[in-house]
Motif scaffolding. Structure first.
Motif, PDB file in Angstrom:
ATOM      1  N   PHE A 164       0.829  -1.201   0.000  1.00  0.00           N
ATOM      2  CA  PHE A 164       0.000   0.000   0.000  1.00  0.00           C
ATOM      3  C   PHE A 164       0.867   1.255   0.000  1.00  0.00           C
ATOM      4  CE2 PHE A 164      -3.497  -2.620   0.208  1.00  0.00           C
ATOM      5  CZ  PHE A 164      -3.473  -3.455   1.306  1.00  0.00           C
ATOM      6  N   ILE A 166       0.673   4.044   1.770  1.00  0.00           N
ATOM      7  CA  ILE A 166       0.997   4.728   3.020  1.00  0.00           C
ATOM      8  C   ILE A 166       1.181   3.699   4.133  1.00  0.00           C
ATOM      9  CG2 ILE A 166      -0.176   6.869   2.394  1.00  0.00           C
ATOM     10  CD1 ILE A 166      -2.530   6.032   4.111  1.00  0.00           C
ATOM     11  N   TYR A 195       5.581  18.680  11.010  1.00  0.00           N
ATOM     12  CA  TYR A 195       6.470  17.887  10.163  1.00  0.00           C
ATOM     13  C   TYR A 195       5.756  17.557   8.850  1.00  0.00           C
ATOM     14  CZ  TYR A 195      10.066  14.356   9.155  1.00  0.00           C
ATOM     15  OH  TYR A 195      11.088  13.622   8.609  1.00  0.00           O
ATOM     16  N   PRO A 196       6.210  18.105   7.716  1.00  0.00           N
ATOM     17  CA  PRO A 196       5.462  17.926   6.463  1.00  0.00           C
ATOM     18  C   PRO A 196       5.339  16.478   6.004  1.00  0.00           C
ATOM     19  CG  PRO A 196       7.105  19.661   6.225  1.00  0.00           C
ATOM     20  CD  PRO A 196       7.362  18.993   7.523  1.00  0.00           C
ATOM     21  N   CYS A 198       4.735  13.972   7.743  1.00  0.00           N
ATOM     22  CA  CYS A 198       3.732  13.274   8.533  1.00  0.00           C
ATOM     23  C   CYS A 198       2.361  13.609   7.949  1.00  0.00           C
ATOM     24  CB  CYS A 198       3.851  13.740   9.980  1.00  0.00           C
ATOM     25  SG  CYS A 198       2.734  12.906  11.071  1.00  0.00           S
ATOM     26  N   LEU A 199       1.612  12.601   7.523  1.00  0.00           N
ATOM     27  CA  LEU A 199       0.323  12.859   6.878  1.00  0.00           C
ATOM     28  C   LEU A 199      -0.665  13.506   7.846  1.00  0.00           C
ATOM     29  CD1 LEU A 199      -0.307   9.563   4.845  1.00  0.00           C
ATOM     30  CD2 LEU A 199       0.985  11.579   4.188  1.00  0.00           C
ATOM     31  N   THR A 200      -1.441  14.480   7.318  1.00  0.00           N
ATOM     32  CA  THR A 200      -2.486  15.056   8.157  1.00  0.00           C
ATOM     33  C   THR A 200      -3.714  14.144   8.166  1.00  0.00           C
ATOM     34  OG1 THR A 200      -3.264  16.331   6.277  1.00  0.00           O
ATOM     35  CG2 THR A 200      -1.763  17.441   7.773  1.00  0.00           C
ATOM     36  N   GLU A 201      -3.874  13.383   7.081  1.00  0.00           N
ATOM     37  CA  GLU A 201      -4.918  12.368   7.052  1.00  0.00           C
ATOM     38  C   GLU A 201      -4.271  11.074   6.601  1.00  0.00           C
ATOM     39  OE1 GLU A 201      -8.079  12.672   7.847  1.00  0.00           O
ATOM     40  OE2 GLU A 201      -8.267  14.832   8.035  1.00  0.00           O
ATOM     41  N   PRO A 202      -4.469   9.952   7.219  1.00  0.00           N
ATOM     42  CA  PRO A 202      -5.195   9.736   8.473  1.00  0.00           C
ATOM     43  C   PRO A 202      -4.575  10.537   9.613  1.00  0.00           C
ATOM     44  CG  PRO A 202      -4.675   7.652   7.412  1.00  0.00           C
ATOM     45  CD  PRO A 202      -3.907   8.698   6.693  1.00  0.00           C
ATOM     46  N   TRP A 223       1.270   8.590  10.310  1.00  0.00           N
ATOM     47  CA  TRP A 223       1.316   7.983   8.988  1.00  0.00           C
ATOM     48  C   TRP A 223       2.255   8.765   8.079  1.00  0.00           C
ATOM     49  CZ3 TRP A 223      -1.899   3.835   7.346  1.00  0.00           C
ATOM     50  CH2 TRP A 223      -2.838   3.409   8.293  1.00  0.00           C
TER      51      TRP A 223
ATOM     52  N   ARG B 105      -9.354  21.844   3.717  1.00  0.00           N
ATOM     53  CA  ARG B 105     -10.291  21.608   4.817  1.00  0.00           C
ATOM     54  C   ARG B 105     -10.799  22.960   5.305  1.00  0.00           C
ATOM     55  NH1 ARG B 105     -11.141  17.843   9.030  1.00  0.00           N
ATOM     56  NH2 ARG B 105      -9.744  16.342   8.090  1.00  0.00           N
ATOM     57  N   ARG B 145       5.929  24.541   1.563  1.00  0.00           N
ATOM     58  CA  ARG B 145       5.847  23.087   1.496  1.00  0.00           C
ATOM     59  C   ARG B 145       4.692  22.624   2.375  1.00  0.00           C
ATOM     60  NH1 ARG B 145       5.152  18.085   1.608  1.00  0.00           N
ATOM     61  NH2 ARG B 145       6.821  16.560   1.351  1.00  0.00           N
ATOM     62  N   PRO B 146       3.558  22.271   1.743  1.00  0.00           N
ATOM     63  CA  PRO B 146       2.441  21.841   2.584  1.00  0.00           C
ATOM     64  C   PRO B 146       2.707  20.447   3.147  1.00  0.00           C
ATOM     65  CG  PRO B 146       1.786  22.174   0.275  1.00  0.00           C
ATOM     66  CD  PRO B 146       3.270  22.149   0.321  1.00  0.00           C
ATOM     67  N   SER B 147       1.922  20.088   4.106  1.00  0.00           N
ATOM     68  CA  SER B 147       2.063  18.768   4.700  1.00  0.00           C
ATOM     69  C   SER B 147       1.503  17.716   3.759  1.00  0.00           C
ATOM     70  CB  SER B 147       1.291  18.755   6.028  1.00  0.00           C
ATOM     71  OG  SER B 147       1.590  17.592   6.740  1.00  0.00           O
ATOM     72  N   ASP B 148       2.111  16.541   3.771  1.00  0.00           N
ATOM     73  CA  ASP B 148       1.574  15.429   2.997  1.00  0.00           C
ATOM     74  C   ASP B 148       0.240  15.018   3.585  1.00  0.00           C
ATOM     75  OD1 ASP B 148       4.703  13.657   2.305  1.00  0.00           O
ATOM     76  OD2 ASP B 148       3.794  15.448   1.428  1.00  0.00           O
ATOM     77  N   SER B 149      -0.600  14.460   2.747  1.00  0.00           N
ATOM     78  CA  SER B 149      -1.868  13.956   3.240  1.00  0.00           C
ATOM     79  C   SER B 149      -2.335  12.834   2.324  1.00  0.00           C
ATOM     80  CB  SER B 149      -2.906  15.085   3.310  1.00  0.00           C
ATOM     81  OG  SER B 149      -4.059  14.655   3.997  1.00  0.00           O
ATOM     82  N   TRP B 150      -3.397  12.183   2.751  1.00  0.00           N
ATOM     83  CA  TRP B 150      -3.952  11.066   1.987  1.00  0.00           C
ATOM     84  C   TRP B 150      -5.435  11.341   1.811  1.00  0.00           C
ATOM     85  CZ3 TRP B 150      -2.362   6.992  -0.728  1.00  0.00           C
ATOM     86  CH2 TRP B 150      -3.226   5.924  -0.942  1.00  0.00           C
ATOM     87  N   THR B 155      -7.380   3.405   3.748  1.00  0.00           N
ATOM     88  CA  THR B 155      -5.920   3.545   3.629  1.00  0.00           C
ATOM     89  C   THR B 155      -5.339   2.715   2.499  1.00  0.00           C
ATOM     90  OG1 THR B 155      -5.647   1.807   5.274  1.00  0.00           O
ATOM     91  CG2 THR B 155      -5.619   4.075   6.071  1.00  0.00           C
ATOM     92  N   ARG B 156      -6.190   1.935   1.824  1.00  0.00           N
ATOM     93  CA  ARG B 156      -5.688   1.126   0.709  1.00  0.00           C
ATOM     94  C   ARG B 156      -5.897   1.823  -0.627  1.00  0.00           C
ATOM     95  NH1 ARG B 156      -9.301  -2.096   3.082  1.00  0.00           N
ATOM     96  NH2 ARG B 156     -10.509  -2.161   1.170  1.00  0.00           N
ATOM     97  N   LEU B 160      -2.014  10.094  -2.704  1.00  0.00           N
ATOM     98  CA  LEU B 160      -1.187  10.962  -1.884  1.00  0.00           C
ATOM     99  C   LEU B 160      -1.402  12.392  -2.368  1.00  0.00           C
ATOM    100  CD1 LEU B 160       0.729  10.238   0.374  1.00  0.00           C
ATOM    101  CD2 LEU B 160       2.595  10.313  -1.243  1.00  0.00           C
ATOM    102  N   ALA B 163      -1.994  18.868   2.036  1.00  0.00           N
ATOM    103  CA  ALA B 163      -3.079  19.338   2.897  1.00  0.00           C
ATOM    104  C   ALA B 163      -3.022  20.847   3.036  1.00  0.00           C
ATOM    105  CB  ALA B 163      -2.972  18.695   4.270  1.00  0.00           C
ATOM    106  N   ARG B 200     -13.777  17.976   3.916  1.00  0.00           N
ATOM    107  CA  ARG B 200     -12.577  18.104   3.096  1.00  0.00           C
ATOM    108  C   ARG B 200     -12.973  18.109   1.627  1.00  0.00           C
ATOM    109  NH1 ARG B 200      -8.939  13.179   4.040  1.00  0.00           N
ATOM    110  NH2 ARG B 200     -10.880  12.076   3.832  1.00  0.00           N
TER     111      ARG B 200
END
Lengths: 310, 273
Positions: A164, A166, A195-196, A198-202, A223, B105, B145-150, B155-156, B160, B163, B200
């Motif tokens: 997967f 993530i 910390y960029p 680090c995912l905000t979601e989840p 995550w 968001r 540089r925004p934060s990574d998000s999903w 989660t599967r 990417l 945020a 979101r």
């Protein structure tokens, strides 16, 4: 009989025909395998295409061999009959190989992992180099080559670490009992937010695990993208420690409290100065009786105080 | 950081625009920009450009400046070198949208009642494309540089992305000019029978071309996100940018990728969270 006479005799012609069939057969096997794998390459995975290529090649080779033998006058019925008897013996001897072969086919069909994935089998973690008919080849992270039989893989639990996109990091954190749990939770979440990678979601989460022997046991779940997991794992503890230090949050050392029971008086403690001498009589009166014998210091040597008491 | 002077005069390219072509002058081998949170410097050698950049960390930073200097200041900067046959004497900066979708968001809960639609202005950080005078791209650097998000149903299955938090302004007059942010008008339409809670929104910025207005604000093509009547499916459409005439929008960059018809039909969980 000269060579030319032999060539033009019936036997010679049969031999010539057999050679031609063999050469043509091998050519067809090679071309057919190549064509088949190229066509199948658009629809199937690498290992499935490889399997198909080998199946086509060896299938045509076997048919060619049978034609050649027939051409040379061998009776295939007798050969097949002998092969039937031989196959029983071979079957007993090659149980493991057959099991590996069949397991390999199941693995290829089920696709729990592919070439390039990182998997954990038992205690071995490595990158999949190839998925072959009898075994899977791994390269561990310390660059060792590991061959894992397919039968082992079918029977074992396989963890695919790269399936997967993530992945979650579970960081165990302790805080001293005197700390405010809400404050600790807030600081941890702020570290994650800053910390960029680090995912905000989840969403990052702080779980309370229990009241440990030495402090509050927490689990900090964060995550990251799969490719950033290693960097997150190495960097996050450093950031947490730095944030705790800045906020004055104590990470407890393991410690034990000695307690002799309710009816027991507190243990007497006597402070010894740096010179190693004992305290004065007034010190003893203030601090209570010494644990060492009267007239001696802690090492059993005579002291000035002991003289005074005498 | 090299001392920057806030040069916003008409003798500099673009004036209030941070993008454009910037040439070296005799005695000055360094070009330096401040674009919101981003501080970017470029040092010239005959066959090399050396770039150094860092971020202030404050996404609300609206500083904007340009200057020339003699030396590079690499303190706390990320540095990269680019080897070229001939480096030329100027660089071009081009604004680009983010290289991934941006999940926005609203800072407060926003509901769209059944049968209603709402136009929201959201902003995403701009990327800066640095190119040589010959047009070759050296690199792209985000202004923030925004934060990574999903973004996905689980989660599967998802993608990417980045945020961002938005005030979700509902009136164009409330849109504040920020040099490093790109505004996207997003119309959210709810055709289902129950309210749509907007926690979101995934803005697929890779599909959007870029515009600039006379007020030097960057905009994208508007989006329409529609929740179907069954409440499960969603549709995404691109519309023509219609701003007040005095804003004179001009298209300055194409989308990073084009989406076929299939790319515009999404399950609901790919549009709204």
């Amino acid at each position: 009989m000269s060579i030319i006479d032999f060539v033009f005799s019936q036997r010679g012609l049969d031999l010539l025909r057999a050679v031609v069939i063999a050469v043509v057969g091998l050519l067809v096997a090679r071309v057919g395998a190549g064509l088949g794998s190229r066509l199948a390459g658009r629809y199937f995975e690498t290992q499935q295409v490889d399997l198909l290529r080998k199946a086509v090649f060896y299938g045509v080779v076997v048919l060619t061999a049978m034609s050649v033998l027939h051409q040379l006058g061998f009776s295939l019925t007798i050969i097949l009959g002998a092969a039937g008897v031989l196959s029983v013996a071979i079957g007993f001897a090659s149980q493991t190989s057959a099991s590996n072969l069949i397991s390999g086919l199941f693995l290829i069909g089920e696709k729990p992992f592919g070439v390039g994935d990182v998997i954990r089998v038992g205690e071995t973690v490595g990158e999949v180099l190839s998925i072959d008919l009898l075994s899977v080849k791994l390269r561990t992270f310390d660059n060792l080559f590991v061959r894992v039989p397919n039968e082992t893989l079918i029977k074992s639990q396989i963890v695919n670490l790269t399936r997967f996109d993530i992945r979650r990091l579970e960081l165990k954190v302790s805080a001293a009992y005197k700390e405010d749990l809400a404050h600790v939770r807030r600081v941890l979440l702020e570290v994650a937010e800053a910390y960029p990678l680090c995912l905000t979601e989840p969403k990052p989460a702080v779980l309370f695990l229990g009241f440990g022997d030495s402090g509050l046991e927490l689990q900090f779940n964060i995550w990251s993208a799969r490719e950033n997991f290693l960097e997150l794992r190495n960097t996050m503890p450093e950031r947490v420690k730095r944030a705790f230090d800045a906020e004055g949050i104590e990470i407890p050392f393991p410690h034990r409290s000695l307690y002799a029971g309710e009816a027991t008086a507190p243990f007497p403690i006597r402070i010894v100065d740096d010179a190693g001498g004992g305290g004065s009589a007034s010190d003893m009166a203030r601090d209570g009786p010494s644990t060492s014998a009267p007239g001696t210091d802690a090492d059993g040597d005579a002291t000035r105080d002991g003289d005074a008491l005498r | 950081m090299t001392e920057l002077q806030d040069v916003l005069g008409i003798d500099e390219p673009g004036g209030l625009d941070w993008w454009g072509s910037f040439a070296l002058e005799v005695g000055f081998d360094v070009l330096a920009w401040r674009i919101g949170p981003l501080s970017l410097q470029a040092r010239h050698w005959p066959q090399e450009w050396r770039l150094a950049w860092r971020h202030s960390g404050d996404p609300q930073d609206t500083a904007q400046a340009f200057a020339r200097a003699a030396e590079l200041d690499e303190t706390d900067c990320r540095v990269a070198r680019f080897g070229l046959r001939a480096a030329g004497r100027s660089l071009e900066l081009r604004p680009r949208l983010a290289d991934r979708s941006v999940v926005v968001r609203p800072d407060t809960q926003l509901f769209i009642p059944p049968g209603e639609e709402c136009l929201i202005y959201v902003s995403t950080p701009a990327w800066v494309e640095v190119a040589t005078e010959g047009g070759a791209t050296l690199t792209e650097v985000p202004t923030h540089r925004p934060s990574d998000s999903w973004f996905g149903a689980n989660t599967r299955d998802g993608e990417l992305c980045y945020a961002s938090t938005t005030l979700a302004r509902l009136r164009i007059e409330d849109v504040v000019r920020r040099p490093h942010r790109i505004v996207s008008p997003v119309t959210v339409r709810n055709r289902a029978a129950d309210p749509l809670q907007l926690e979101r929104i995934s803005v697929p910025v890779r599909l959007l071309p870029l515009y600039v207005t006379a007020r030097h604000q960057l905009w994208t093509q508007p989006l329409v996100m529609e929740r179907a009547a069954d409440g499960k499916q969603g549709a995404l459409k691109l519309e023509e940018l219609k701003l007040p005439a005095e804003l004179e929008p001009q298209r300055i960059a194409e989308a990073r990728q084009t989406a076929g018809r299939q790319g515009l039909l999404h399950t609901l969980d790919r549009l709204f969270g």
